[in-house]
Scaffold this motif. Structure first.
Motif, short mmCIF file in Angstrom:
data_model
loop_
_atom_site.label_atom_id
_atom_site.label_comp_id
_atom_site.label_asym_id
_atom_site.label_seq_id
_atom_site.Cartn_x
_atom_site.Cartn_y
_atom_site.Cartn_z
N TYR A 57 0.64 -1.17 0.06
CA TYR A 57 0.20 -0.12 0.20
C TYR A 57 0.76 1.30 0.07
O TYR A 57 1.96 1.43 0.82
CB TYR A 57 -0.98 0.07 1.31
CG TYR A 57 -1.89 -1.19 1.53
CD1 TYR A 57 -2.88 -1.27 0.40
CD2 TYR A 57 -1.52 -2.23 2.25
CE1 TYR A 57 -3.61 -2.46 0.72
CE2 TYR A 57 -2.41 -3.32 2.50
CZ TYR A 57 -3.61 -3.44 1.52
OH TYR A 57 -4.15 -4.60 1.69
N VAL A 58 0.57 2.17 -0.86
CA VAL A 58 1.15 3.48 -1.01
C VAL A 58 0.81 4.29 0.06
O VAL A 58 -0.42 4.05 0.70
CB VAL A 58 1.18 4.01 -2.09
CG1 VAL A 58 1.74 3.69 -3.30
CG2 VAL A 58 -0.43 4.37 -2.61
N ILE A 59 1.40 5.31 0.61
CA ILE A 59 0.80 6.09 1.59
C ILE A 59 -0.66 6.77 1.62
O ILE A 59 -1.26 6.80 2.44
CB ILE A 59 1.82 7.35 1.98
CG1 ILE A 59 1.75 8.00 3.22
CG2 ILE A 59 1.74 8.30 0.89
CD1 ILE A 59 2.78 8.86 3.99
N SER A 60 -0.98 7.06 0.40
CA SER A 60 -2.28 7.66 0.42
C SER A 60 -3.31 6.35 0.46
O SER A 60 -4.40 6.56 1.39
CB SER A 60 -2.49 8.29 -0.99
OG SER A 60 -2.39 7.16 -1.88
N VAL A 61 -3.38 5.22 0.34
CA VAL A 61 -4.13 4.21 0.39
C VAL A 61 -3.87 3.72 2.09
O VAL A 61 -4.94 3.36 2.67
CB VAL A 61 -3.98 3.05 -0.29
CG1 VAL A 61 -4.68 1.79 -0.01
CG2 VAL A 61 -3.86 3.33 -1.99
N ALA A 62 -2.56 3.51 2.38
CA ALA A 62 -2.69 3.27 3.82
C ALA A 62 -3.48 4.30 4.79
O ALA A 62 -3.86 4.13 5.71
CB ALA A 62 -1.16 3.22 4.08
N ALA A 63 -3.17 5.59 4.32
CA ALA A 63 -3.87 6.58 5.16
C ALA A 63 -5.42 6.55 5.19
O ALA A 63 -5.95 6.52 6.17
CB ALA A 63 -3.53 8.14 4.70
N GLN A 64 -5.97 6.09 4.07
CA GLN A 64 -7.52 5.90 4.00
C GLN A 64 -7.87 4.67 4.56
O GLN A 64 -8.86 4.52 5.29
CB GLN A 64 -7.79 5.66 2.39
CG GLN A 64 -9.18 5.63 2.12
CD GLN A 64 -9.45 5.72 0.58
OE1 GLN A 64 -8.66 5.33 -0.09
NE2 GLN A 64 -10.69 6.10 0.39
N LEU A 65 -7.06 3.68 4.50
CA LEU A 65 -7.33 2.19 5.29
C LEU A 65 -7.30 2.47 6.58
O LEU A 65 -8.00 1.87 7.53
CB LEU A 65 -6.51 1.38 4.77
CG LEU A 65 -6.75 0.80 3.23
CD1 LEU A 65 -5.64 -0.11 2.89
CD2 LEU A 65 -7.90 -0.11 3.07
N SER A 66 -6.42 3.22 7.29
CA SER A 66 -6.31 3.37 8.67
C SER A 66 -7.00 4.59 9.28
O SER A 66 -7.20 4.57 10.40
CB SER A 66 -4.82 3.72 9.07
OG SER A 66 -4.35 4.76 8.37
N GLY A 67 -7.44 5.34 8.41
CA GLY A 67 -8.44 6.53 8.85
C GLY A 67 -7.68 7.79 9.36
O GLY A 67 -8.14 8.44 10.14
N LEU A 68 -6.30 7.75 8.77
CA LEU A 68 -5.35 8.94 9.23
C LEU A 68 -5.17 9.65 8.45
O LEU A 68 -5.15 9.31 7.03
CB LEU A 68 -4.21 8.27 10.07
CG LEU A 68 -4.36 7.44 11.35
CD1 LEU A 68 -3.23 6.76 11.61
CD2 LEU A 68 -5.00 8.07 12.46
N HIS A 69 -4.53 10.99 8.52
CA HIS A 69 -4.25 11.85 7.38
C HIS A 69 -2.77 11.30 7.01
O HIS A 69 -1.80 10.85 7.73
CB HIS A 69 -4.02 13.11 7.76
CG HIS A 69 -3.87 14.19 6.94
ND1 HIS A 69 -2.57 14.56 6.24
CD2 HIS A 69 -4.65 14.90 6.03
CE1 HIS A 69 -2.46 15.44 5.43
NE2 HIS A 69 -3.75 15.86 5.26
N PRO A 70 -2.41 11.53 5.68
CA PRO A 70 -1.03 10.98 5.21
C PRO A 70 -0.02 11.67 6.00
O PRO A 70 1.16 10.94 6.35
CB PRO A 70 -1.08 11.49 3.72
CG PRO A 70 -2.52 11.46 3.26
CD PRO A 70 -3.08 11.89 4.52
#
Length: 151
Positions: free
Chosen positions: A20-33
């Motif tokens: 997962y790239v950072i934008s997808v990881a941020a979306q999946l975790s519910g956090l801001h990049p």
């Protein structure tokens, strides 16, 4: 190699596979990049890097991001405390793994010892009788009362 040092199949997806790239990881975790970058700088969640230095998060990294967020928001623990908790949990996991390895080694050694002991017992000669020195104190004495006719 993965984080533990084992070789892995590059085509097999596991919880440790950085996909997962950072934008997808941020979306999946519910956090801001930017929060993910901050956690990376602090060493809370350190994703793998591509050749171009881009971050790649695994499913385990995303779960860890959620845990960090939960500890921070719901439990009120500061980031330094969270980092220490993560370090201690990693240390406990490593120690549990080592205990399992040592326990398996002890079990293997005990089984080998039992096999060697059985081999020694099997090699005993069955035609020999152990010698025991008979002492006077262990002699058998039979008492017979005198009959009235023997007098």
């Amino acid at each position: 190699m993965d984080r533990v040092g084992r070789r892995r199949n590059p085509y097999q997806l596991t919880d440790e596979t950085p996909v997962y790239v950072i934008s997808v990881a941020a979306q999946l975790s519910g956090l801001h990049p930017q929060t993910l970058r901050q956690y990376d700088r602090l060493g809370l969640v350190s994703p793998d890097r591509t050749a171009g230095r881009g971050r790649r998060y695994s499913a385990r990294d995303i779960e860890l991001l959620r845990t960090v967020q939960q500890l921070s928001q719901e439990e009120g623990i500061n980031l330094a405390g969270i980092k220490r908790i993560i370090e201690l949990e990693n240390q406990v996991a490593a120690l549990q793994s080592r205990v399992a390895e040592l326990s398996a080694a002890v079990d293997g050694a005990a089984a080998a010892m039992q096999q060697r002991e059985a081999a020694v017992h099997a090699s005993y000669r069955r035609d020999l009788v152990p010698y025991q020195d008979v002492q006077q104190a262990s002699a058998l004495v039979v008492w017979r009362p005198k009959r009235p006719t023997d007098q």
